[in-house]
Design a protein around this motif. Structure first.
Motif, mmCIF file in Angstrom:
data_model
loop_
_atom_site.group_PDB
_atom_site.id
_atom_site.type_symbol
_atom_site.label_atom_id
_atom_site.label_comp_id
_atom_site.label_asym_id
_atom_site.label_seq_id
_atom_site.Cartn_x
_atom_site.Cartn_y
_atom_site.Cartn_z
ATOM 1 N N THR A 118 28.617 3.422 -61.323
ATOM 2 C CA THR A 118 29.524 3.792 -61.759
ATOM 3 C C THR A 118 30.314 4.142 -60.198
ATOM 4 O OG1 THR A 118 28.604 5.579 -62.973
ATOM 5 C CG2 THR A 118 31.233 5.992 -61.875
ATOM 6 N N GLN A 119 31.855 3.022 -60.274
ATOM 7 C CA GLN A 119 32.540 2.799 -59.179
ATOM 8 C C GLN A 119 34.036 3.779 -59.301
ATOM 9 O OE1 GLN A 119 33.749 -1.276 -59.787
ATOM 10 N NE2 GLN A 119 31.598 -1.563 -59.547
ATOM 11 N N TYR A 120 34.452 4.412 -57.808
ATOM 12 C CA TYR A 120 34.818 4.606 -57.539
ATOM 13 C C TYR A 120 35.878 4.240 -56.714
ATOM 14 C CZ TYR A 120 38.141 8.509 -55.218
ATOM 15 O OH TYR A 120 39.119 9.460 -55.047
ATOM 16 N N VAL A 121 37.384 3.971 -57.308
ATOM 17 C CA VAL A 121 38.084 2.873 -55.746
ATOM 18 C C VAL A 121 38.775 4.461 -54.887
ATOM 19 C CG1 VAL A 121 39.886 1.966 -55.618
ATOM 20 C CG2 VAL A 121 39.439 1.276 -57.721
ATOM 21 N N VAL A 122 38.010 4.252 -53.644
ATOM 22 C CA VAL A 122 38.728 4.541 -51.768
ATOM 23 C C VAL A 122 39.660 4.496 -52.013
ATOM 24 C CG1 VAL A 122 38.194 5.770 -49.734
ATOM 25 C CG2 VAL A 122 36.108 5.414 -52.043
ATOM 26 N N ASP A 123 40.440 3.290 -51.590
ATOM 27 C CA ASP A 123 41.134 2.782 -51.319
ATOM 28 C C ASP A 123 41.644 1.406 -52.122
ATOM 29 O OD1 ASP A 123 43.645 2.793 -49.957
ATOM 30 O OD2 ASP A 123 42.830 1.054 -47.856
ATOM 31 N N ASN A 124 43.088 1.045 -52.535
ATOM 32 C CA ASN A 124 42.733 -0.209 -52.805
ATOM 33 C C ASN A 124 45.062 -0.726 -52.524
ATOM 34 O OD1 ASN A 124 42.891 -2.020 -54.506
ATOM 35 N ND2 ASN A 124 43.991 -1.526 -55.945
ATOM 36 N N THR A 125 44.624 -1.249 -51.921
ATOM 37 C CA THR A 125 46.587 -2.114 -51.271
ATOM 38 C C THR A 125 46.544 -3.512 -51.983
ATOM 39 O OG1 THR A 125 45.960 -2.679 -49.233
ATOM 40 C CG2 THR A 125 46.002 -0.330 -49.388
#
Length: 103
Positions: A42-49
């Motif tokens: 299971t993946q959770y995107v913490v930060d994406n720029t």
């Protein structure tokens, strides 16, 4: 950000002197779980720029990790990852560079 990376064969050079490794990159997401390849996590995107992505992931029964990837170009990234794989801790930094087409 990961979807903007060039598909193809990428070479991973680990900062701790571990052997160089090659992987076939199709989507860019292959760089997230380098210590848990092919696992259902299971993946959770913490930060994406536009230039940086941090993803936390959990692999039931096999550990977890936190990976940060900084894009320098669409064919060069810096990776930092830490977590637990099985019963062993890991913490590494690496540079990944596109070196050609997948074989």
């Amino acid at each position: 950000m990961l979807g903007e990376l060039q598909a193809g064969e990428w070479e991973l050079r680990f900062r701790d002197g571990a052997p160089t490794r090659k992987i076939c990159l199709r989507t860019g997401r292959e760089l997230i779980q380098l210590r848990h390849p092919g696992r259902e996590c299971t993946q959770y995107v913490v930060d994406n720029t536009a230039t940086h992505s941090t993803v936390q992931y959990t692999c039931p029964g096999n550990g977890y990790g936190l990976t940060s990837i900084r894009k320098e170009t669409t064919s060069l990234v810096q990776i930092k990852s830490s977590g637990i794989a099985g019963t062993r801790a890991f913490d590494f930094a690496a540079e990944a560079r596109r070196v050609g087409s997948c074989r």
